[in-house]
Design a protein around this motif. Structure first.
Motif, PDB file in Angstrom:
ATOM      1  N   VAL A 147     120.080 -23.886 -64.049  1.00 31.33           N
ATOM      2  CA  VAL A 147     120.738 -23.469 -62.993  1.00 31.33           C
ATOM      3  C   VAL A 147     121.978 -24.431 -62.336  1.00 31.33           C
ATOM      4  N   LEU A 148     121.423 -25.829 -62.326  1.00 29.46           N
ATOM      5  CA  LEU A 148     122.396 -26.727 -61.913  1.00 29.46           C
ATOM      6  C   LEU A 148     123.012 -27.251 -63.005  1.00 29.46           C
ATOM      7  N   PRO A 149     124.242 -27.453 -63.178  1.00 30.22           N
ATOM      8  CA  PRO A 149     124.827 -28.037 -64.591  1.00 30.22           C
ATOM      9  C   PRO A 149     124.841 -29.561 -64.317  1.00 30.22           C
ATOM     10  N   GLU A 150     124.146 -29.976 -65.401  1.00 29.22           N
ATOM     11  CA  GLU A 150     123.804 -31.504 -65.369  1.00 29.22           C
ATOM     12  C   GLU A 150     125.023 -32.227 -65.181  1.00 29.22           C
ATOM     13  N   LYS A 151     126.536 -31.962 -65.452  1.00 27.35           N
ATOM     14  CA  LYS A 151     127.476 -32.790 -65.250  1.00 27.35           C
ATOM     15  C   LYS A 151     127.745 -32.736 -63.763  1.00 27.35           C
ATOM     16  N   ALA A 152     127.489 -31.566 -63.249  1.00 25.04           N
ATOM     17  CA  ALA A 152     127.877 -31.349 -61.795  1.00 25.04           C
ATOM     18  C   ALA A 152     126.913 -32.140 -60.844  1.00 25.04           C
ATOM     19  N   LYS A 153     125.352 -32.391 -61.294  1.00 20.05           N
ATOM     20  CA  LYS A 153     124.626 -33.102 -60.583  1.00 20.05           C
ATOM     21  C   LYS A 153     125.028 -34.442 -60.530  1.00 20.05           C
ATOM     22  N   LYS A 154     125.439 -34.873 -61.784  1.00 23.65           N
ATOM     23  CA  LYS A 154     125.781 -36.444 -61.900  1.00 23.65           C
ATOM     24  C   LYS A 154     127.015 -36.623 -61.083  1.00 23.65           C
ATOM     25  N   ASN A 155     128.109 -35.724 -61.142  1.00 23.68           N
ATOM     26  CA  ASN A 155     129.196 -36.125 -60.411  1.00 23.68           C
ATOM     27  C   ASN A 155     129.273 -35.999 -58.985  1.00 23.68           C
ATOM     28  N   TYR A 156     128.501 -34.942 -58.524  1.00 24.85           N
ATOM     29  CA  TYR A 156     128.435 -35.024 -57.124  1.00 24.85           C
ATOM     30  C   TYR A 156     127.499 -36.038 -56.433  1.00 24.85           C
ATOM     31  N   LYS A 157     126.593 -36.505 -57.231  1.00 19.29           N
ATOM     32  CA  LYS A 157     125.751 -37.429 -56.666  1.00 19.29           C
ATOM     33  C   LYS A 157     126.695 -38.866 -56.407  1.00 19.29           C
ATOM     34  N   THR A 158     127.514 -38.898 -57.226  1.00 16.55           N
ATOM     35  CA  THR A 158     128.348 -40.319 -56.742  1.00 16.55           C
ATOM     36  C   THR A 158     129.797 -39.772 -56.335  1.00 16.55           C
ATOM     37  N   ASN A 159     130.048 -38.577 -55.904  1.00 21.12           N
ATOM     38  CA  ASN A 159     131.247 -38.048 -55.537  1.00 21.12           C
ATOM     39  C   ASN A 159     132.276 -38.461 -56.438  1.00 21.12           C
ATOM     40  N   LYS A 160     132.054 -38.552 -57.829  1.00 22.59           N
ATOM     41  CA  LYS A 160     132.852 -38.893 -58.795  1.00 22.59           C
ATOM     42  C   LYS A 160     134.076 -37.819 -58.911  1.00 22.59           C
ATOM     43  N   TRP A 161     133.787 -36.803 -59.094  1.00 21.75           N
ATOM     44  CA  TRP A 161     134.865 -35.717 -59.165  1.00 21.75           C
ATOM     45  C   TRP A 161     136.122 -35.751 -57.937  1.00 21.75           C
ATOM     46  N   GLN A 162     135.539 -35.802 -56.797  1.00 16.13           N
ATOM     47  CA  GLN A 162     136.259 -36.168 -55.566  1.00 16.13           C
ATOM     48  C   GLN A 162     137.152 -37.265 -55.487  1.00 16.13           C
ATOM     49  N   ASN A 163     136.516 -38.271 -56.095  1.00 19.21           N
ATOM     50  CA  ASN A 163     137.182 -39.601 -55.969  1.00 19.21           C
ATOM     51  C   ASN A 163     138.189 -39.798 -57.073  1.00 19.21           C
ATOM     52  N   MET A 164     138.032 -39.290 -58.162  1.00 19.45           N
ATOM     53  CA  MET A 164     138.789 -38.998 -59.374  1.00 19.45           C
ATOM     54  C   MET A 164     140.134 -38.357 -58.896  1.00 19.45           C
ATOM     55  N   ILE A 165     139.772 -37.266 -58.086  1.00 20.41           N
ATOM     56  CA  ILE A 165     141.133 -36.632 -57.695  1.00 20.41           C
ATOM     57  C   ILE A 165     141.925 -37.405 -56.815  1.00 20.41           C
ATOM     58  N   ILE A 166     141.164 -38.068 -55.902  1.00 12.25           N
ATOM     59  CA  ILE A 166     142.092 -38.606 -54.678  1.00 12.25           C
ATOM     60  C   ILE A 166     142.607 -39.999 -55.380  1.00 12.25           C
ATOM     61  N   ARG A 167     141.999 -40.489 -56.388  1.00 12.29           N
ATOM     62  CA  ARG A 167     142.645 -41.849 -56.875  1.00 12.29           C
ATOM     63  C   ARG A 167     143.983 -41.264 -57.825  1.00 12.29           C
ATOM     64  N   ASP A 168     143.725 -40.144 -58.455  1.00  9.16           N
ATOM     65  CA  ASP A 168     144.966 -39.542 -59.234  1.00  9.16           C
ATOM     66  C   ASP A 168     146.079 -39.271 -58.115  1.00  9.16           C
ATOM     67  N   GLN A 169     145.813 -38.899 -57.035  1.00  5.90           N
ATOM     68  CA  GLN A 169     147.034 -38.334 -56.067  1.00  5.90           C
ATOM     69  C   GLN A 169     147.413 -39.589 -55.450  1.00  5.90           C
ATOM     70  N   GLN A 170     146.605 -40.860 -55.245  1.00  6.61           N
ATOM     71  CA  GLN A 170     146.852 -42.011 -54.759  1.00  6.61           C
ATOM     72  C   GLN A 170     148.308 -42.545 -55.684  1.00  6.61           C
ATOM     73  N   HIS A 171     147.747 -42.453 -57.112  1.00  4.84           N
ATOM     74  CA  HIS A 171     148.899 -42.952 -58.105  1.00  4.84           C
ATOM     75  C   HIS A 171     150.358 -42.124 -57.902  1.00  4.84           C
ATOM     76  N   LYS A 172     149.960 -40.739 -57.642  1.00  5.39           N
ATOM     77  CA  LYS A 172     151.177 -39.846 -57.379  1.00  5.39           C
ATOM     78  C   LYS A 172     152.144 -40.198 -56.359  1.00  5.39           C
ATOM     79  N   LEU A 173     151.290 -40.397 -55.365  1.00  5.22           N
ATOM     80  CA  LEU A 173     151.789 -40.786 -54.048  1.00  5.22           C
ATOM     81  C   LEU A 173     152.741 -42.006 -54.164  1.00  5.22           C
TER      82      LEU A 173
END
Length: 291
Positions: A147-173
């Motif tokens: 039920v819980l996607p393995e990738k989601a479990k791993k990425n949400y544990k470290t906020n990897k997805w969210q931080n990747m989005i923020i870093r990308d927007q920092q570069h664009k800024l």
């Protein structure tokens, strides 16, 4: 940083912790549908709290990047820029900051919602497939893994997805504020600068030796000169475009920092004498007399 994924996981866990599930419950469409409704209810209840948490984190990190740029970064990209001119640029910079914040929030919340939808679909799929001769413990193990996607479990544990989005927007800024600086102060062009490390796309010895249409080979662009098509230097005939030089608006995947996860930057060129020696041939006779 809170996430809707955490809400869904907490609700799923509560059903087992509270002994609300038996083997029949896990395999019952009615019970699973009730669980899906509980997730929807929990998401609705927590949404504003999660959004507030994400907004705080996003705003803090992007504002920090903004402050670093206006205090020091802008002078690294444009060493000859006078400090007083920064004040004139701040209204445009702040608009860009708000734009990057809004994009980050949109991407993160959309990603969260998509993950929740995937979990709900997996729940319904779990109950629709056979699980022969399984005891409750075995079923519970299968449940969490299916039920819980393995990738989601791993990425949400470290906020990897969210931080990747923020870093990308920092570069664009930074990229867009640099471009604003260039256009508002009549830059001639810029020198492409990459990080010269293994993460640069195109580095033959790096992690990403080949580029693609979305993220070209940035290793080969190091030190290359790109001209702004509407610069006064071009209009006045002080410089000319040669086959070795391209216009900035011709770059297939965008300015430095614009392609996803691009960490490259621009070093702006304002004066003819700032043009690197290998590109001095773009200076016309009129330009030589002018300089």
């Amino acid at each position: 940083m809170l996430s809707l994924f955490d809400t869904a996981k907490r609700i799923l866990k509560s059903f087992f912790d509270d002994n609300l599930f038996s083997i029949d419950n896990i395999l019952s469409s009615t019970k699973i549908e009730a669980l899906v409704r509980a997730i929807d209810k929990g998401i609705k209840k927590d949404y504003d709290k999660v959004l507030k948490s994400v907004n705080k984190e996003v705003r803090s990190k992007l504002k920090n990047e903004y402050n670093k740029f206006i205090k020091k970064g802008v002078f690294r990209t444009a060493p000859s820029l006078q400090k007083y001119k920064i004040e004139d640029l701040k209204p445009d910079f702040k608009k860009e900051l708000e734009s990057r914040i809004n994009v980050s929030l949109s991407y993160i919340t959309t990603q969260d919602k998509n993950t929740i939808e995937e979990i709900k679909n997996r729940l319904m799929n779990f109950v629709s497939i056979p699980h022969p001769n399984k005891n409750l413990k075995e079923l519970e193990y299968d449940f969490w893994n299916d039920v819980l996607p393995e990738k989601a479990k791993k990425n949400y544990k470290t906020n990897k997805w969210q931080n990747m989005i923020i870093r990308d927007q920092q570069h664009k800024l930074v990229s867009n504020m640099t471009y604003i600086t260039a256009t508002k102060n009549n830059a001639i062009g810029f020198i492409w600068k990459n990080r010269k490390d293994i993460r640069v796309v195109g580095n033959p010895s790096g992690l990403y030796p080949k580029g693609d249409k979305m993220h070209n080979n940035h290793w080969q662009r190091e030190g290359k000169l790109y001209l702004f098509r509407n610069s006064e230097a071009l209009k006045k005939g002080l410089i000319k475009k040669t086959k070795d030089v391209h216009y900035a608006d011709e770059i297939e995947d965008g300015l430095p920092g614009i392609p996803i996860n691009c960490r490259c930057t621009m070093r702006l060129i304002y004066r003819l004498y700032e043009i690197p020696a290998e590109y001095k041939n773009i200076i016309t006779k009129k330009g030589l007399e002018y300089s």
